[in-house]
Design an enzyme around this catalytic site. Structure first.
Site: not given
Ligand code: GDP
Ligand code: IMO
Ligand code: MG
Length: 443
Positions: A12, A15, A39-40, A227
């Site tokens: 998270d 990416k 979850g991207h 991840q």
């Molecule tokens: P990922 O799994 O690495 O793709 O990240 P996620 O989408 O799960 O979580 C990142 C969250 O932060 C999402 O809600 C994005 O829209 C948001 N986000 C990404 N870059 C920024 C940033 O620079 N500032 C803020 N405030 N939010 C961001």
């Molecule tokens: P993105 O791609 C954050 C964490 C889970 C748990 C561990 C194992 O959005 O960055 P799993 O279901 O993979 O067997 O869970 O990894 N986890 C993540 N945490 N971002 C993710 O994906 C994750 N995918 C798995 O919370 O601790």
């Molecule tokens: Mg994510």
């Protein structure tokens, strides 16, 4: 040429936003590991897309590949494709025939094992998507691959071998009742139909060959890591990890593109300016106890709730030893630092600069999670930076960032030993300051 995007921390890191930004210059976006635990988020012009399996390049209409290193839940894939089509996109996703399939029994087993482990505080807090059990079967040589779905006889043979074993685990090891997820005929009917749909829609591919040919033709490949490094099965905080290799080596084994090719390209580490964590396990720089109000503030402001599960994420200061570890494991050629805006307006910004363990200073992570839990962060303070008009800063570029934020970024870049390619100051594609396009650096 290739660009590999790797999470530097605990997932998270944002990416999806960078894959979207740099996906503009890519021809193909490839996921190399993980499944629908990811979850991207991509935000473009205020439109938000949350993708768990479809590569983030779909928002820009790029071909998406799920490589052999992925584990694929066809139900999620079709649902996500249908939802994107309803929103007016036209995603073109192909799935490696060598990728493994997440079966309904894998999800059930994920839940059962997490529950059993929780008695000893060993549960990882998984997303419940069946990721671990599917990779177990892959390594145990009893998995079902996407290619197996295309041949009903092979599929039946595989199911007849594996399902009774899974049923026995549920019934005899855990003393529970095995439901319809363990019914061979029902599974065969559903997954043979999945195979027919994949074939009709021409969605399966010999991914390594396909990508190799594309590279020969001069295509740009963007490898989208899911991840993050500290939840990597090998390099993360075992056992509180996921079951694949999000680190850059995974981009090679998970796609069929050689490590020399990946290594000639760029490897960009995505860094969140603080830490967030869904799931369990230690977290030395966690903001808890007396700092809980601050954690609540950052969580709310940064929207730190799981994309997949909605769980509130734990919050901590940036952990710099974690970043040094990530930079070495993946060999970052550059980094992107996100969420600078979220830390604006605080009284003080801190980072864990190093750890103290047994009276000694440590610059990187110990190899066991139990020792990591004993680490006391050595905190370093930075002057805060004010809330500003981030959209204007994003337009004006790096020099328009408040001084405090620039000092912070320079420090992170020095410690990681890699230049900054982008800075996120908000979720939208337009709220990213781009200092370099990695595809142009490899050209
Ligand atoms: P990922 O799994 O690495 O793709 O990240 P996620 O989408 O799960 O979580 C990142 C969250 O932060 C999402 O809600 C994005 O829209 C948001 N986000 C990404 N870059 C920024 C940033 O620079 N500032 C803020 N405030 N939010 C961001
Ligand atoms: P993105 O791609 C954050 C964490 C889970 C748990 C561990 C194992 O959005 O960055 P799993 O279901 O993979 O067997 O869970 O990894 N986890 C993540 N945490 N971002 C993710 O994906 C994750 N995918 C798995 O919370 O601790
Ligand atoms: Mg994510």
């Amino acid at each position: 040429m290739t660009v590999t995007i790797v999470g530097s921390q605990l997932g998270d890191e944002g990416k999806g936003a960078l894959v979207d930004l740099w996906g503009g210059n890519a021809d193909i976006v490839v996921r190399y590991q993980g499944g629908d635990n990811a979850g991207h988020t991509v935000v473009e012009g205020g439109e938000e897309y949350k993708l768990s399996l479809v590569p983030s390049g779909a928002v820009r209409g790029k071909v998406g590949i799920l490589g052999n290193g992925c584990v694929v839940n066809p139900r999620t894939l079709f649902d996500e494709l249908d939802t994107l089509r309803e929103r007016g996109l036209d995603p073109d996703v192909r799935v490696a025939r060598r990728a493994h399939v997440i079966m309904p029994y894998h999800r059930v087993l994920d839940g059962i094992e997490e529950e059993a482990k929780s008695d000893d505080d060993l549960e990882a807090g998984t997303t419940g998507r069946g990721i671990g059990p599917t990779y177990e079967d892959k390594v145990g040589r009893r998995g079902i691959r996407v290619g197996d779905l295309l041949d009903p006889d092979v599929l039946r043979d595989r199911l007849e071998y594996v399902v009774p074993q899974k049923r026995a685990i549920v019934e005899d090891v855990f003393g529970l009742e095995a439901g319809e997820e363990f019914d061979i005929d029902a599974l065969h009917e559903e997954f043979a139909a999945v195979g027919r749909r994949l074939a009709e829609e021409n969605m399966t591919v010999n991914a390594g060959d396909f990508l190799g040919n594309e590279l020969d033709d001069g295509s740009n490949l963007l490898f989208e890591g899911a991840q993050g490094t500290s939840i990597d099965i090998d390099h993360g905080i075992y056992p509180y990890v996921t079951s694949s290799n999000p680190t850059a080596g995974g981009a090679s084994t998970g796609t069929g593109v050689g490590p020399t090719v990946v290594g000639q390209g760029e490897v960009v580490g995505i860094v969140k300016a603080y830490l967030s964590r869904v799931g369990t396990g230690p977290l030395p720089t966690e903001l808890d106890g007396a700092d809980e109000d601050l954690a609540d503030y950052i969580r709310e402001k940064g929207g730190e709730f799981g994309t997949v599960t909605g769980r509130p994420r734990r919050i901590g200061w940036l952990d710099v030893p974690m970043l040094r570890h990530a930079a070495r494991v993946s060999g970052f050629t550059g980094i992107a630092v996100n969420h600078l805006d979220v830390l604006a307006g605080l009284d003080e910004v801190k980072v864990g600069d190093a750890y103290e363990l047994d009276g000694e200073r440590l610059e990187t992570m110990p190899a066991t999670t139990e020792r990591w839990a004993e680490c006391e962060p050595i905190l370093k303070s930075f002057d805060p930076w004010p809330e500003v008009d981030w959209a204007a800063v994003a337009d004006d570029g790096y020099d328009a960032l408040p001084d405090g934020a620039q000092t912070y970024l320079d420090y992170v870049s020095d410690e990681v030993g890699a230049p900054i390619y982008a800075v996120g100051v908000g979720p939208d594609r337009a709220e990213t300051i781009e200092l370099a396009d990695p595809f142009e650096r490899t050209a």
